[in-house]
Design an enzyme around this catalytic site. Structure first.
Site, mmCIF file in Angstrom:
data_model
loop_
_atom_site.group_PDB
_atom_site.id
_atom_site.type_symbol
_atom_site.label_atom_id
_atom_site.label_comp_id
_atom_site.label_asym_id
_atom_site.label_seq_id
_atom_site.Cartn_x
_atom_site.Cartn_y
_atom_site.Cartn_z
ATOM 1 N N ASP A 1 32.316 57.557 -2.736
ATOM 2 C CA ASP A 1 32.064 58.453 -3.856
ATOM 3 C C ASP A 1 31.141 59.641 -3.618
ATOM 4 O O ASP A 1 31.573 60.773 -3.481
ATOM 5 C CB ASP A 1 31.497 57.633 -5.025
ATOM 6 C CG ASP A 1 32.435 56.545 -5.479
ATOM 7 O OD1 ASP A 1 33.253 56.103 -4.656
ATOM 8 O OD2 ASP A 1 32.366 56.123 -6.630
ATOM 9 N N GLU B 1 26.807 43.906 -5.449
ATOM 10 C CA GLU B 1 27.661 44.995 -5.003
ATOM 11 C C GLU B 1 27.086 45.706 -3.779
ATOM 12 O O GLU B 1 27.820 46.076 -2.857
ATOM 13 C CB GLU B 1 27.830 45.992 -6.151
ATOM 14 C CG GLU B 1 28.737 47.158 -5.855
ATOM 15 C CD GLU B 1 28.809 48.135 -7.026
ATOM 16 O OE1 GLU B 1 29.705 48.986 -7.003
ATOM 17 O OE2 GLU B 1 27.963 48.041 -7.952
#
Length: 863
Positions: free
Chosen positions: A610, A833
């Site tokens: 990202d 995560e």
């Protein structure tokens, strides 16, 4: 993991504005007149990929010409521009399925074709529930409510996994992916243990049973609150349910019938003590109503609770509790025998004080009923025996497969490994629905400021999910990492998952990188992030498990790969053609965010990384290092597959492409940055950017020197890709500098794993906008670290000047990674995560049993 469309919040159920079916897209496209020259977009049917086959195949090429001819005649008659005609054609192609034979046999998910996989915990977004692998599956699930909230207030009704629900650690500690699972759910002062086991038989997927054990976690001497468990079954669009009334509000059972299950029956047995003794008294309530839609089920149950009920245990004081209606009265129009209601829900509420346990039994009519079925009813001692046998079999098979105990890992680390595998397997879901797609605009700028998406054809998807609480749906580049672990345990599941993903291929060879299929999945995604763009790619990580399948020696794997090759080839051909860069053998991720005023560095969501720093000013001159490496890797894998199955022409073309892309002189000329001493992206870039406070919040300010075409001065994961994907020779002059970069604590090395961006980078730890904290700007991500472990192990086994250094770094990195994940799991009960490179703490969403589950393969040194 591309998280840009995984907004860090969940949204209410909503349909995207302007939604239209693909057959309405013709009128929408023709209604928007566009003028200018005609241009064919990437992936058009006339293009040819490696192997000499068009990405869309011969059939769709002819069909596209016919459709184009029809469109020309129709468009010219209506005065439609060339650009409008081509826009219409691209819109149609974007939602046209690829004509290649499917990778899986027809009806492969049915009860007859795969009875062992028909039922499963395929609803990862709920704490506990099961469904079948069918498009209009009946679903079952559990909700619970700890009673005792102040009058007029409703406590927390638990049902769907939510990131901010305050739940303590929860997740599967044992799950074999097929027949059995055990999960613990910590909810404040309550511990729920949910277990299930399946038993084959009949022609509709067999039987299954649940056991839910409730235990108070309160100080000794304190009285736990009443607990209500809500067991439900719901049909979605077809089938009937009929509650069978018993006494005292308890149902004798729920009878049902659907096309795929035939006749079935659900029985909630009376609660018992933990040892199975019938000592507990429960209060019962029932709800029978038309289905409000599965995304609205929690609210529908909540809205029907009231305070008109008392729990009266023998010899105890009565207590008031929130309850559903007391008898099985149908809430809608009275259904007649033989009449099908469009979706029904039956909920049985059981209320009593823990500790206790209760069992729910599903019986298929094709096997028989009750104690007369072979082996007796799957309940009580029979269920206990089955659960114990499956738990023992799982533990033994786990050690035989991964050998953690033999490697000297502690009992706690072994428990972590079992939880990593079980959480990933328990997070496999079955989804069905239509995604929203915007076509590739081709080389023309998009003139419509708000183009209308089209609906992709209805399709199933059997896939693991990254996170039950935050990302309970399919993500393309995540799934390649997931299946590395799944294949090691249950190859059949990997073949099923990859076959479903390849079934989403459109006629050009594109697969949407995020799949939001079905109402329940759509309800968890804010409307702006529902739409996929047919110009945007994702890393071809599905080829990672393909290597495993090629090496497995399993004939079933090779048969699957042979059937999959046309689709794998079309997918790869689309990737390397549609993402081609400005010069030969260069590649550029389409879909970078434009230089919006509020973004420090425009994001590159399709890359999966990202906010990793790219060129500061996006342009068509960019060359992305990681993408070139992925294409080189993909060409090598598919060339090897083509050789294995005898596709000689494809093998020659793919091998030639791989050789060109792996040529180190060519790689140097495009991506080696001497000033950095590393490989790098190339584009229109300046490092003189910062966020400054303006009237509308933080805005980007560009100083001097102004942007110019140059290598991007970011050291991080992207810099390592030639190493990560093992593209360098062991005597490459660049291997040493990359190992030095990797091992330097001023750059990527940390005590907890490799950080994603050098600590010396100006953008290290910097937020990308006022509301966009750093993501791939320093944090430790396990998927890239796993690739690094594999690469270091690889170079540590090859003779060369850097063999000893690579081997030593592998040992140190593995120790750091595994040790930190274990400590965080021990302290929090979760896999995370990402992990902080500063103190190792888990960050992002949790539980995250996606690619962080690769910690098990790292412990097993399986790369």
């Amino acid at each position: 993991m591309a998280r840009g469309e995984r907004k860090r919040r969940s949204g209410p159920p909503a349909d995207a504005p302007g939604l239209r079916a693909s057959d309405k897209g013709v009128q929408g496209a023709m209604g928007r007149r566009r003028e200018g020259r005609a241009g064919m977009g990437p992936g058009a049917g006339s293009r040819r990929g490696p192997g000499g086959r068009g990405a869309g195949g011969r059939g769709p090429g002819v069909a596209a010409l016919a459709a184009l001819g029809l469109a020309l005649g129709l468009g010219l008659g209506l005065g439609l521009s060339w650009r409008g005609i081509l826009a219409w054609q691209r819109a149609r192609r974007a939602v046209t399925l690829h004509p290649a034979p499917p990778a899986l046999p027809p009806n492969s998910s049915s009860a007859l074709a795969a009875p062992d996989l028909f039922w499963g915990t395929y609803r990862p977004h709920v704490y506990f529930g099961m469904k079948t692998r069918s498009p209009r599956a009946p679903v079952t699930g559990l909700m619970w409510l700890q009673q005792g909230a102040p009058p007029g207030m409703l406590g927390q009704l638990r049902h769907t996994c939510e990131q901010g629900d305050g739940m303590g650690p929860y997740g599967w500690e044992l799950h074999d992916g097929v027949n059995f699972g055990r999960q613990r759910l910590h909810d404040g002062s309550l511990l729920l243990t949910t277990e299930f086991v399946k038993r084959p038989g009949g022609s509709h997927g067999g039987d299954w049973s649940w056991r839910v054990t409730a235990e108070p976690q309160t100080p000794e001497g304190s009285v736990p609150p009443l607990l209500s468990l809500f067991f439900y079954v719901a049909t979605d669009g077809q089938g009937t349910l009929w509650p069978d009334p018993g006494t005292g509000g308890q149902l004798d059972g729920i009878n049902g019938h659907t096309e795929e299950l035939g006749d079935f029956r659900l029985i909630l047995l009376p609660p018992t003590s933990a040892k199975g003794t019938a000592l507990k008294h429960g209060s019962y309530n029932i709800l029978w109503m038309p289905s409000p839609g599965l995304p609205l089920l929690t609210e529908a149950v909540k809205n029907r609770l009231n305070r008109w009920f008392q729990h009266r245990p023998p010899g105890g004081s009565p207590e008031r509790y929130l309850g559903l209606p007391g008898s099985p009265q149908w809430e809608g129009e009275s259904p007649q025998p033989g009449h099908t209601v469009q979706g029904q829900v039956v909920v049985q509420q059981l209320t009593l004080k823990p500790p206790f346990r209760v069992e729910l039994v599903f019986e298929s009519g094709s096997v028989g009923w009750g104690e007369t079925r072979p082996g007796g009813r799957l309940a009580g001692p029979v269920l206990s025996q089955a659960l114990d046998a499956h738990a023992t079999a799982f533990t033994n098979r786990f050690e035989e497969t991964f050998r953690l105990e033999a490697r000297g890992l502690s009992s706690g680390e072994q428990a972590l490994g079992r939880a990593a595998l079980s959480g990933l397997l328990g997070g496999i879901g079955y989804f069905y629905g239509q995604g929203l797609v915007l076509p590739d605009p081709g080389d023309e700028p998009e003139e419509d400021p708000a183009p209308t998406p089209s609906l992709f054809p209805p399709a199933p998807l059997f896939t693991a999910v990254p996170s039950r609480s935050f990302f309970p749906r399919g993500f393309l580049w995540d799934e390649g990492f997931h299946q590395l672990l799944v294949h090691q345990w249950e190859p059949q599941l990997t073949r099923e998952a990859l076959g479903h993903w390849l079934g989403l291929l459109n006629v050009d060879g594109w697969i949407g990188r995020e799949q939001v299929l079905g109402d329940e999945a759509r309800a968890r995604v804010p409307p702006p992030f529902l739409v996929q763009r047919a110009a945007h790619a994702n890393p071809p990580s599905l080829l990672l498990p393909v290597i495993r399948m090629l090496d497995s020696g399993d004939p079933a794997d090779l048969d699957f790969l042979r059937a999959s090759f046309p689709r794998l080839q079309a997918w790869f051909s689309w990737l390397q053609q549609s993402q081609a860069g400005p010069v030969p053998l260069s590649y550029r991720w389409r879909g970078r965010d434009q230089a919006a005023a509020g973004l420090l560095n425009p994001k590159t969501l399709p890359s999966g990384l990202d906010d990793y720093p790219r060129a500061s000013h996006p342009s068509t001159d960019e060359r992305h290092l990681d993408l070139r490496c992925w294409v080189a890797f993909g060409a090598s894998v598919l060339a090897r597959l083509a050789q294995k199955i005898g596709e000689t022409q494809a093998e020659a073309e793919l091998a030639d492409l791989a050789t060109k892309l792996k040529d180190e002189n060519g790689l140097d000329s495009l991506h080696w940055a001497p000033d950095l001493g590393a490989f790098a992206d190339f584009g229109n870039h300046t490092g003189a950017v910062r966020l400054a406070r303006g009237p509308q919040g933080l805005v980007r300010v560009v100083g001097r020197p102004p942007p110019r075409l140059q290598h991007v001065d970011a050291l991080g994961y992207v810099s390592l890709f030639p190493l990560l994907l093992r593209l360098l020779s062991p005597d490459s002059p660049h291997l040493g500098p990359l190992l030095d970069l990797l091992s330097d604590s001023r750059h990527l090395w940390s005590p907890f794993g490799l950080r994603s961006l050098s600590a010396s980078s100006p953008l290290y730890g910097q937020r990308n906008s006022e509301h966009d904290p750093p993501y791939w700007r320093g944090a430790v991500w396990f998927n890239i670290n796993y690739l690094a472990l594999g690469a270091l192990d690889h170079y540590g086994r090859l003779e060369g000047p850097h063999q000893a250094q690579a081997s030593q770094l592998h040992t140190q990195l593995r120790t750091n990674l595994v040790g930190n994940v274990w400590r965080q799991y021990r302290d929090t009960g979760f896999l995370w995560e990402q992990y902080s490179d500063r103190d190792g703490h888990g960050m992002g969403c949790r539980p995250f049993h996606g690619w962080t589950s690769l910690v098990l393969l790292a412990m097993a040194e399986d790369y």
